[in-house]
Design a protein around this motif. Structure first.
Motif, short mmCIF file in Angstrom:
data_model
loop_
_atom_site.label_atom_id
_atom_site.label_comp_id
_atom_site.label_asym_id
_atom_site.label_seq_id
_atom_site.Cartn_x
_atom_site.Cartn_y
_atom_site.Cartn_z
N LEU A 175 0.76 -1.36 0.13
CA LEU A 175 -0.08 -0.21 -0.23
C LEU A 175 1.21 1.03 0.50
O LEU A 175 1.49 1.15 0.71
CB LEU A 175 -0.75 0.24 0.95
CG LEU A 175 -1.60 1.21 1.53
CD1 LEU A 175 -2.85 1.49 0.51
CD2 LEU A 175 -2.51 1.12 2.35
N VAL A 176 0.77 2.36 -0.91
CA VAL A 176 1.84 3.14 -0.81
C VAL A 176 1.00 4.67 -1.00
O VAL A 176 -0.38 4.79 -1.78
CB VAL A 176 2.52 3.38 -2.97
CG1 VAL A 176 2.83 4.60 -2.51
CG2 VAL A 176 3.04 2.27 -2.50
N LEU A 177 0.91 5.11 -0.23
CA LEU A 177 -0.12 6.27 0.42
C LEU A 177 1.37 7.96 -0.33
O LEU A 177 2.30 7.90 0.39
CB LEU A 177 -0.19 7.07 1.40
CG LEU A 177 -0.93 4.96 2.38
CD1 LEU A 177 -0.97 5.28 3.97
CD2 LEU A 177 -1.85 5.39 1.39
N VAL A 178 0.82 8.13 -1.20
CA VAL A 178 1.35 9.50 -2.47
C VAL A 178 0.74 10.94 -1.47
O VAL A 178 -0.93 11.24 -1.83
CB VAL A 178 0.95 9.67 -3.86
CG1 VAL A 178 1.56 10.78 -3.85
CG2 VAL A 178 1.76 8.02 -4.06
N ALA A 179 1.40 11.57 -0.51
CA ALA A 179 0.42 12.80 0.19
C ALA A 179 1.85 13.92 -0.40
O ALA A 179 2.99 13.99 -1.58
CB ALA A 179 1.20 12.63 0.99
N PHE B 111 3.35 12.08 -10.33
CA PHE B 111 4.53 10.50 -9.33
C PHE B 111 3.14 9.24 -9.50
O PHE B 111 3.06 8.43 -9.79
CB PHE B 111 4.06 10.83 -8.74
CG PHE B 111 5.25 9.82 -7.25
CD1 PHE B 111 6.64 9.68 -7.73
CD2 PHE B 111 4.32 9.00 -7.06
CE1 PHE B 111 6.90 8.21 -7.60
CE2 PHE B 111 5.23 8.02 -6.02
CZ PHE B 111 6.67 7.96 -5.93
N THR B 112 1.61 9.10 -8.84
CA THR B 112 0.62 8.29 -9.19
C THR B 112 0.44 7.77 -10.44
O THR B 112 0.66 7.18 -10.43
CB THR B 112 -0.33 8.94 -7.92
OG1 THR B 112 0.78 9.60 -7.07
CG2 THR B 112 -1.02 7.75 -8.14
N GLY B 113 0.34 8.95 -11.57
CA GLY B 113 0.42 8.28 -12.36
C GLY B 113 1.44 6.88 -12.80
O GLY B 113 1.85 5.63 -13.61
N ILE B 114 2.16 7.77 -12.88
CA ILE B 114 3.71 6.81 -13.29
C ILE B 114 3.74 5.70 -12.57
O ILE B 114 3.48 4.50 -12.93
CB ILE B 114 4.97 7.05 -12.33
CG1 ILE B 114 5.06 9.13 -13.81
CG2 ILE B 114 5.95 6.55 -12.95
CD1 ILE B 114 6.02 9.63 -13.13
N LEU B 115 3.40 5.75 -11.19
CA LEU B 115 3.10 3.91 -10.17
C LEU B 115 2.34 3.31 -11.05
O LEU B 115 1.85 2.50 -11.04
CB LEU B 115 3.07 4.57 -8.97
CG LEU B 115 4.31 4.70 -8.07
CD1 LEU B 115 3.45 5.10 -6.80
CD2 LEU B 115 5.22 4.24 -8.57
#
Length: 276
Positions: free
Chosen positions: A25-29, A39-43
């Protein structure tokens, strides 16, 4: 095949190709307009799953937000209960949000939702500008589900953030309020992510050469999905990253901000950048 279908197909291929046993679970803050969508779109294209339904792209973010609508609605409801704004500059606002997050029904709701999402995908990425207010809640619920969250914070110069917010959100909130809100959010995000696996990445570094900062984040956080991403996913990320979308200023020229507040923002930017 449409772009959304192509992303899903690539993400599915990435999940199938990655020899990963455990869930993540990666939380992007980070503050809104800081590059968290990029960044989230890349992941997402490398193989991480953004829970559905996903927020659709619009003129303020033509490449998409990589946000779950449920997460936004959940956070919005909690902020209203706490009487806190997304870019709230009051230091005491964190205590108000924390009190709401400690309520049993809130924790149970998020835990149940996470359980359902992990039945659909092993590797989730969650991003929302409101997320910083509830990082301790997500940490607790992730651990309840047997998954220790990893934290990724995206950093962008505060002047560029304020400039982008002006153009995207209008002037309903002034430059001073937005600058103080950025300062408050960055400081609390840094504090709330201590003690767990975390990484900081600069927005400009993603634009210059996304492969290096993303590989570093993958190593720091132990993200096998990133490490083992297949070639088609990497190609899709190259097509996704668009430097021309960055149009904001990175200086305080033309902003009417008190010198003391500007100096604080600059100092925090210098310090937080060292973590990246």
């Amino acid at each position: 095949m449409g772009s959304s279908e192509g992303q899903e197909a690539t993400a599915a291929a990435a999940r199938d190709a990655a020899p990963v046993a455990e869930r993540s679970l990666v939380l992007v803050a980070g503050s809104g307009r800081s590059g968290t969508s990029l960044f989230t779109g890349i992941l997402q294209r490398l193989g991480y799953h953004v829970p559905k339904p996903e927020v659709t792209a619009d003129v303020t973010n033509p490449r998409g937000f990589a946000e779950s609508q449920w997460v936004i609605d959940f956070h919005t409801r909690l902020l209203r209960r706490a009487n806190v704004q997304v870019s709230d500059a009051r230091p005491g606002a964190w205590a108000l949000a924390a009190n709401v997050a400690l309520e049993d029904d809130v924790r149970q709701e998020l835990r149940s939702w996470l359980d359902e999402q992990f039945r659909q995908a092993d590797h989730l990425v969650i991003k929302d500008p409101r997320l910083s207010w509830f990082l301790p809640l997500w940490r607790r619920c992730g651990e309840d589900a047997g998954v220790a969250p990893r934290f990724a914070t995206v950093l962008r110069h505060p002047a560029a953030v304020i400039d982008s917010k002006q153009r995207s959100y209008g002037k309903w909130q002034g430059d001073v309020d937005r600058t103080a809100g950025w300062l408050n959010q960055v400081l609390f995000t840094e504090r709330a992510t201590r003690g767990g696996p975390r990484a900081f990445v600069r927005y400009q570094d993603l634009l210059d050469d996304w492969t290096q900062p993303v590989a570093r984040v993958g190593d720091l956080l132990g993200l096998a999905v990133v490490r083992d991403a297949p070639a088609p996913a990497i190609v899709q990320v190259h097509e996704f990253v668009d430097r021309s979308l960055s149009r904001s200023r990175t200086t305080w020229d033309d902003f009417e901000i008190p010198a003391g507040l500007r100096d604080q923002a600059d100092e925090v930017w210098t310090l937080i950048s060292r973590l990246a």
